[in-house]
Design an enzyme around this catalytic site. Sequence first.
Site, PDB file in Angstrom:
ATOM      1  CG  ASP A  33      -3.011  -1.285 -12.157  1.00 40.55           C
ATOM      2  OD1 ASP A  33      -2.510  -0.183 -12.368  1.00 40.55           O
ATOM      3  OD2 ASP A  33      -3.578  -1.450 -10.684  1.00 40.55           O
ATOM      4  CE  LYS A 203       7.340  14.920 -10.912  1.00 41.00           C
ATOM      5  NZ  LYS A 203       6.535  15.740 -12.228  1.00 41.00           N
ATOM      6  NE  ARG A 243      16.789  42.714 -14.854  1.00 40.18           N
ATOM      7  CZ  ARG A 243      16.695  43.677 -15.702  1.00 40.18           C
ATOM      8  NH1 ARG A 243      16.672  43.223 -16.814  1.00 40.18           N
ATOM      9  NH2 ARG A 243      16.784  45.062 -15.173  1.00 40.18           N
ATOM     10  CB  CYS A 257       2.541  16.454  -9.440  1.00 39.95           C
ATOM     11  SG  CYS A 257       2.605  15.218 -10.256  1.00 39.95           S
ATOM     12  CE1 TYR A 313      -3.661  19.378 -10.920  1.00 41.74           C
ATOM     13  CE2 TYR A 313      -4.875  17.372 -11.471  1.00 41.74           C
ATOM     14  CZ  TYR A 313      -3.814  18.267 -11.759  1.00 41.74           C
ATOM     15  OH  TYR A 313      -2.790  17.791 -12.750  1.00 41.74           O
ATOM     16  CE  LYS A 314      -3.552  21.971 -14.816  1.00 42.01           C
ATOM     17  NZ  LYS A 314      -1.922  21.729 -15.117  1.00 42.01           N
TER      18      LYS A 314
HETATM   19  N1  LIG Z   1      -0.554  12.144 -12.419  1.00 37.72           N
HETATM   20  C1  LIG Z   1       0.154  12.909 -12.905  1.00 37.72           C
HETATM   21  O1  LIG Z   1      -0.112  14.134 -13.561  1.00 37.72           O
HETATM   22  C2  LIG Z   1       1.758  12.817 -12.568  1.00 37.72           C
HETATM   23  C3  LIG Z   1       2.633  13.338 -13.377  1.00 37.72           C
HETATM   24  C4  LIG Z   1       4.093  13.248 -13.101  1.00 37.72           C
HETATM   25  C5  LIG Z   1       4.497  12.286 -11.985  1.00 37.72           C
HETATM   26  N2  LIG Z   1       3.606  11.582 -11.498  1.00 37.72           N
HETATM   27  C6  LIG Z   1       3.771  10.370 -10.473  1.00 37.72           C
HETATM   28  O2  LIG Z   1       3.623   9.206 -10.957  1.00 37.72           O
HETATM   29  C7  LIG Z   1       3.588   8.069 -10.232  1.00 37.72           C
HETATM   30  C8  LIG Z   1       1.924   7.598 -10.320  1.00 37.72           C
HETATM   31  O3  LIG Z   1       1.077   8.297 -10.501  1.00 37.72           O
HETATM   32  P1  LIG Z   1      -0.600   8.223 -11.170  1.00 37.72           P
HETATM   33  O4  LIG Z   1      -1.029   9.757 -11.134  1.00 37.72           O
HETATM   34  O5  LIG Z   1      -0.258   7.377 -12.453  1.00 37.72           O
HETATM   35  O6  LIG Z   1      -0.968   7.417 -10.322  1.00 37.72           O
HETATM   36  P2  LIG Z   1      -2.416   6.523 -10.549  1.00 37.72           P
HETATM   37  O7  LIG Z   1      -3.148   6.256  -9.267  1.00 37.72           O
HETATM   38  O8  LIG Z   1      -3.291   7.023 -11.600  1.00 37.72           O
HETATM   39  O9  LIG Z   1      -1.860   5.035 -11.106  1.00 37.72           O
HETATM   40  C9  LIG Z   1      -1.195   4.185 -10.321  1.00 37.72           C
HETATM   41  C10 LIG Z   1      -1.557   2.975 -10.548  1.00 37.72           C
HETATM   42  O10 LIG Z   1      -0.716   2.046  -9.796  1.00 37.72           O
HETATM   43  C11 LIG Z   1      -1.342   0.891  -9.269  1.00 37.72           C
HETATM   44  N3  LIG Z   1      -0.817   0.156  -8.141  1.00 37.72           N
HETATM   45  C12 LIG Z   1      -0.405   0.531  -7.186  1.00 37.72           C
HETATM   46  N4  LIG Z   1       0.368  -0.566  -6.328  1.00 37.72           N
HETATM   47  C13 LIG Z   1       0.632  -1.218  -7.434  1.00 37.72           C
HETATM   48  C14 LIG Z   1       1.321  -2.456  -7.166  1.00 37.72           C
HETATM   49  N5  LIG Z   1       2.050  -2.873  -6.110  1.00 37.72           N
HETATM   50  N6  LIG Z   1       1.601  -3.208  -8.558  1.00 37.72           N
HETATM   51  C15 LIG Z   1       0.805  -2.929  -9.439  1.00 37.72           C
HETATM   52  N7  LIG Z   1       0.037  -1.840  -9.639  1.00 37.72           N
HETATM   53  C16 LIG Z   1       0.182  -1.042  -8.454  1.00 37.72           C
HETATM   54  C17 LIG Z   1      -2.706   1.483  -8.941  1.00 37.72           C
HETATM   55  O11 LIG Z   1      -3.662   0.373  -9.051  1.00 37.72           O
HETATM   56  C18 LIG Z   1      -3.112   2.387  -9.999  1.00 37.72           C
HETATM   57  O12 LIG Z   1      -3.703   1.982 -11.181  1.00 37.72           O
HETATM   58  C19 LIG Z   1       3.166   8.789  -8.732  1.00 37.72           C
HETATM   59  O13 LIG Z   1       4.439   8.872  -8.046  1.00 37.72           O
HETATM   60  C20 LIG Z   1       2.974  10.422  -9.134  1.00 37.72           C
HETATM   61  O14 LIG Z   1       3.370  11.247  -8.276  1.00 37.72           O
HETATM   62  C21 LIG Z   1       2.127  11.697 -11.572  1.00 37.72           C
END
Ligand SMILES: NC(=O)c1ccc[n+]([C@@H]2O[C@H](COP(=O)([O-])OP(=O)(O)OC[C@H]3O[C@@H](n4cnc5c(N)ncnc54)[C@H](O)[C@@H]3O)[C@@H](O)[C@H]2O)c1
Length: 394
Positions: A33, A203, A243, A257, A313-314
């Site tokens: 990260d 998705k 239904r 999301c 948010y929830k």
């Molecule tokens: N949070 C949810 O419930 C959820 C559910 C399904 C899908 N998603 C999708 O998953 C993806 C990630 O979401 P999240 O909630 O985990 O985000 P998040 O912000 O919690 O985590 C993302 C992480 O990526 C790191 N990061 C950013 N750019 C980077 C890079 N170039 N190299 C390495 N690390 C990097 C950030 O520092 C952060 O720690 C998004 O596309 C989101 O839409 C999220």
Amino acid sequence: MLDKRVCVVGVGYVGLPCALMLAKSGCKVVGYDLNDDKIRLLNEGHVDDELQELYNLSEVRENFTATMQLPRADVFIIAVPTPILQDRKVAELSALADAVTQVAEVLEKGNLIIVESTVPPMTMRNLVIPIIEKKGLDAAKDVYLAHCPERLLPGNVVYEITYNNRIVGGYTKESAELAARVYQCFVQGEISLTDDVTAEMCKLMENTYRDVNIALANELSEVCETVGVNTNEAIELANRHPRVNLLKPGIGVGGHCLPIDPWFIHEVSPYNSTLINAARHINDGRPARVTDRICKILSQDISQKFAILGKTYKEETTDTRESPAGEVFQRLKDAGYHVVAYDSEVDKDTSLAEAVFGCRYLFVLVRHRKMMQELEEYEAAEKNKGNEVNILYF
Ligand SMILES: NC(=O)c1ccc[n+]([C@@H]2O[C@H](COP(=O)([O-])OP(=O)(O)OC[C@H]3O[C@@H](n4cnc5c(N)ncnc54)[C@H](O)[C@@H]3O)[C@@H](O)[C@H]2O)c1
């Protein structure tokens, strides 16, 4: 798969549980990260409450490390943010482009890249593959590429990451098969194989389905109000139709999301997504309407101190991103009201009773179990003291 080195790029809400589950199953996993605080905290053993038990397992401690140096690996799982550009309502994919560019620097023939980030349809083909092919690799022959969207629900992460069904979309058939083997390490739900574009679309369709149905419930509740009908009663009665399954109206839609993903469909085909567009506007408009209702209840008495209960948010999450409750609070503050906010999952160092001291009105916007318990105790205690408290649920 257990002999493969896995690197999870982005150890946030989505990446970290995946990394820990793979480590638990015996894979050697590196969490990479850019956020140095996150890496330091992880290496000191601090994770979200709901992941602590998983993180404390000896096999996880043994197999998982966190770093800011992108290592070589056999499998790269990318879970970086893909937010939206608020002014244009289109995906902001710079973090994904950066992550793929970094991975491409260490990529070797035979490696697998899985994109877990939610993306607009065709992102694998229009963004990911060109970056990889610029490095002289053939995306169909030299490496394996798959899009495997995540469906987990914050607050129930460990259960859902294990038991939810998964979609694995390969750029080639071989890519899908190889990626499926990664998820077979810890997923007990069904794993369905398809192509990358279908997986990207699935998705988005899932979250759009939720968003549009919530918008319908919200719109109907507004209409019920104008004709003097009790919305909850009307929905309960309508749902007795075999239904029909109307959802409950709410204060809006938040998180990372639902308020974002429908726009990813709209951006690739605006002409065909007018319903999706309308639903987004209906749900985005809810916090303003809730604010108006609160103002009416307070009869515009700006000086009166009152409380909003809920910041996330929830329910049952600490996640405050895109929170409708947060927007309601901000709107009231901007309008000059004397409002305080409390959330049992966010404000761990204080109690509800301390936070709402001196408030005659409490507006409940999010119903965390712990906060509802605190509220019940607070109400009973105030009644005993002979104090009047007005609690209104949204
Ligand atoms: N949070 C949810 O419930 C959820 C559910 C399904 C899908 N998603 C999708 O998953 C993806 C990630 O979401 P999240 O909630 O985990 O985000 P998040 O912000 O919690 O985590 C993302 C992480 O990526 C790191 N990061 C950013 N750019 C980077 C890079 N170039 N190299 C390495 N690390 C990097 C950030 O520092 C952060 O720690 C998004 O596309 C989101 O839409 C999220």
